[in-house]
Write an enzyme that holds these catalytic residues in place. Sequence first.
Site, PDB file in Angstrom:
ATOM      1  N   LYS A   2     -12.757  -1.427  10.053  1.00  0.00           N
ATOM      2  CA  LYS A   2     -12.723  -2.475   9.033  1.00  0.00           C
ATOM      3  C   LYS A   2     -11.854  -3.628   9.478  1.00  0.00           C
ATOM      4  O   LYS A   2     -10.750  -3.354   9.948  1.00  0.00           O
ATOM      5  CB  LYS A   2     -12.166  -1.855   7.752  1.00  0.00           C
ATOM      6  CG  LYS A   2     -11.951  -2.832   6.630  1.00  0.00           C
ATOM      7  CD  LYS A   2     -11.309  -2.135   5.469  1.00  0.00           C
ATOM      8  CE  LYS A   2     -11.007  -3.188   4.412  1.00  0.00           C
ATOM      9  NZ  LYS A   2     -10.104  -2.725   3.411  1.00  0.00           N
ATOM     10  N   ARG A  31       0.940  -7.234   5.576  1.00  0.00           N
ATOM     11  CA  ARG A  31       0.602  -5.832   5.803  1.00  0.00           C
ATOM     12  C   ARG A  31       0.593  -5.475   7.292  1.00  0.00           C
ATOM     13  O   ARG A  31       0.099  -4.428   7.672  1.00  0.00           O
ATOM     14  CB  ARG A  31      -0.758  -5.509   5.175  1.00  0.00           C
ATOM     15  CG  ARG A  31      -0.684  -5.600   3.681  1.00  0.00           C
ATOM     16  CD  ARG A  31      -1.846  -4.994   2.939  1.00  0.00           C
ATOM     17  NE  ARG A  31      -1.497  -5.069   1.529  1.00  0.00           N
ATOM     18  CZ  ARG A  31      -2.299  -5.431   0.548  1.00  0.00           C
ATOM     19  NH1 ARG A  31      -3.546  -5.691   0.793  1.00  0.00           N
ATOM     20  NH2 ARG A  31      -1.867  -5.500  -0.692  1.00  0.00           N
ATOM     21  N   TYR A  67     -20.981  -5.782   0.250  1.00  0.00           N
ATOM     22  CA  TYR A  67     -21.235  -6.408  -1.052  1.00  0.00           C
ATOM     23  C   TYR A  67     -22.670  -6.928  -1.134  1.00  0.00           C
ATOM     24  O   TYR A  67     -23.105  -7.375  -2.183  1.00  0.00           O
ATOM     25  CB  TYR A  67     -20.220  -7.536  -1.283  1.00  0.00           C
ATOM     26  CG  TYR A  67     -18.797  -7.010  -1.232  1.00  0.00           C
ATOM     27  CD1 TYR A  67     -18.222  -6.395  -2.347  1.00  0.00           C
ATOM     28  CD2 TYR A  67     -18.045  -7.056  -0.058  1.00  0.00           C
ATOM     29  CE1 TYR A  67     -16.940  -5.863  -2.293  1.00  0.00           C
ATOM     30  CE2 TYR A  67     -16.763  -6.532   0.009  1.00  0.00           C
ATOM     31  CZ  TYR A  67     -16.225  -5.940  -1.110  1.00  0.00           C
ATOM     32  OH  TYR A  67     -14.961  -5.398  -1.051  1.00  0.00           O
ATOM     33  N   SER A  99     -14.825  -8.410   2.138  1.00  0.00           N
ATOM     34  CA  SER A  99     -15.019  -9.521   1.208  1.00  0.00           C
ATOM     35  C   SER A  99     -15.169 -10.872   1.913  1.00  0.00           C
ATOM     36  O   SER A  99     -16.037 -11.670   1.555  1.00  0.00           O
ATOM     37  CB  SER A  99     -13.853  -9.566   0.221  1.00  0.00           C
ATOM     38  OG  SER A  99     -12.620  -9.654   0.913  1.00  0.00           O
ATOM     39  N   CYS A 114       0.813  -1.219   0.000  1.00  0.00           N
ATOM     40  CA  CYS A 114       0.000   0.000   0.000  1.00  0.00           C
ATOM     41  C   CYS A 114       0.846   1.269   0.000  1.00  0.00           C
ATOM     42  O   CYS A 114       0.325   2.379   0.072  1.00  0.00           O
ATOM     43  CB  CYS A 114      -0.945  -0.001   1.205  1.00  0.00           C
ATOM     44  SG  CYS A 114      -1.994  -1.472   1.248  1.00  0.00           S
ATOM     45  N   LYS A 162      -8.080   0.047  10.596  1.00  0.00           N
ATOM     46  CA  LYS A 162      -8.118  -1.047   9.633  1.00  0.00           C
ATOM     47  C   LYS A 162      -7.173  -2.135  10.109  1.00  0.00           C
ATOM     48  O   LYS A 162      -5.970  -1.910  10.267  1.00  0.00           O
ATOM     49  CB  LYS A 162      -7.692  -0.531   8.262  1.00  0.00           C
ATOM     50  CG  LYS A 162      -7.625  -1.610   7.201  1.00  0.00           C
ATOM     51  CD  LYS A 162      -7.368  -1.021   5.836  1.00  0.00           C
ATOM     52  CE  LYS A 162      -7.187  -2.107   4.806  1.00  0.00           C
ATOM     53  NZ  LYS A 162      -6.859  -1.547   3.479  1.00  0.00           N
TER      54      LYS A 162
END
Length: 307
Positions: free
Chosen positions: A232, A201, A296, A258, A112, A179
């Site tokens: 998140k 990450r 979603y 997701s 990122c 996050k």
Amino acid sequence: MVRETALSVDDLIAPLFIDENLANPQPIASMPGIRRETPVSVVNEARELAKMGIPAVILFGLPKEKDETGTHAYGDDDVVQNATRAIKAELGDDMVVITDLCLCEYTSHGHCGIVDYETGEVQNDPTLPILGKTAVSHARAGADIVAPSGMMDGMVAAIRQALDENGFTNTPIMSYAAKYSSSFYGPFRDAADSGYSFGDRSTYQMDPGNSNEAMREVQQDIEEGADIVMVKPALPYLDLVYRVKQEFGMPTAAYSVSGEYSMIKGAIDQGWLDESAIMESLISIKRAGADMILTYFARYAAEKLKG
Ligand code: PBG
């Protein structure tokens, strides 16, 4: 009469993936029912969502080319910029366009931020001007809100300054403030082709065991000028959604990611869970304190809410 929490279509934000390499929309294997849109089909999709009363979309781009510094994150003719212009030209104020602002879909290594190959580390501060440039390019294309998701320290301040200096003083920032470094992003990395080629990450995303640290991250982003703060993932972190809303009283977003989608959808498709699990999970996120939910299931929920 006695129900305390109501979910509304106004609470929903639908994520959309736009792939510059596609001539036809393509299903995403790890997210049944979700697809990558083409630069053309994304406008139709946004129109459908607007018709259902969904107020906002968040755009993720898959560029034709990736490189070490994510050059195609910020060109005026790049994937998210073009999609933003096309959707706003068609739908205007009927659709709020939020642009996800991160380099991982645009860098060849998939991190990122930009990477120092000698140490293998993501370079926080050299990444900030690139995020600023990207934000300005999104705003110039017509983005209503920019949403930095890279968890670089100081990103909100850098983006606010870049936007202000370029005349976009009224463009709000929705910060992915808390996050977590989460396995639940797995299917997204297929969807957005943003897996990393080495390391992980966890040096910039949060440790799942920490919640006070998340509060400090949120506070820092608010001090730097965030207008909306996000937690998140959502379902495994509802305690944070609750704490953040209680403590700061800011417009608070929760991203039901997701992996949350795929585990619920997968279990429903197998016959292991009833479909009502979808609305139950969404109302739980709202009950915890979220003012808006990135999900979603936005389309499904909008249909359900309409009856
Ligand atoms: C990019 C980004 C990610 C998600 C949103 N923006 C992936 C990641 O950080 O690895 C995840 C969304 C999802 O899983 O639905 N930084």
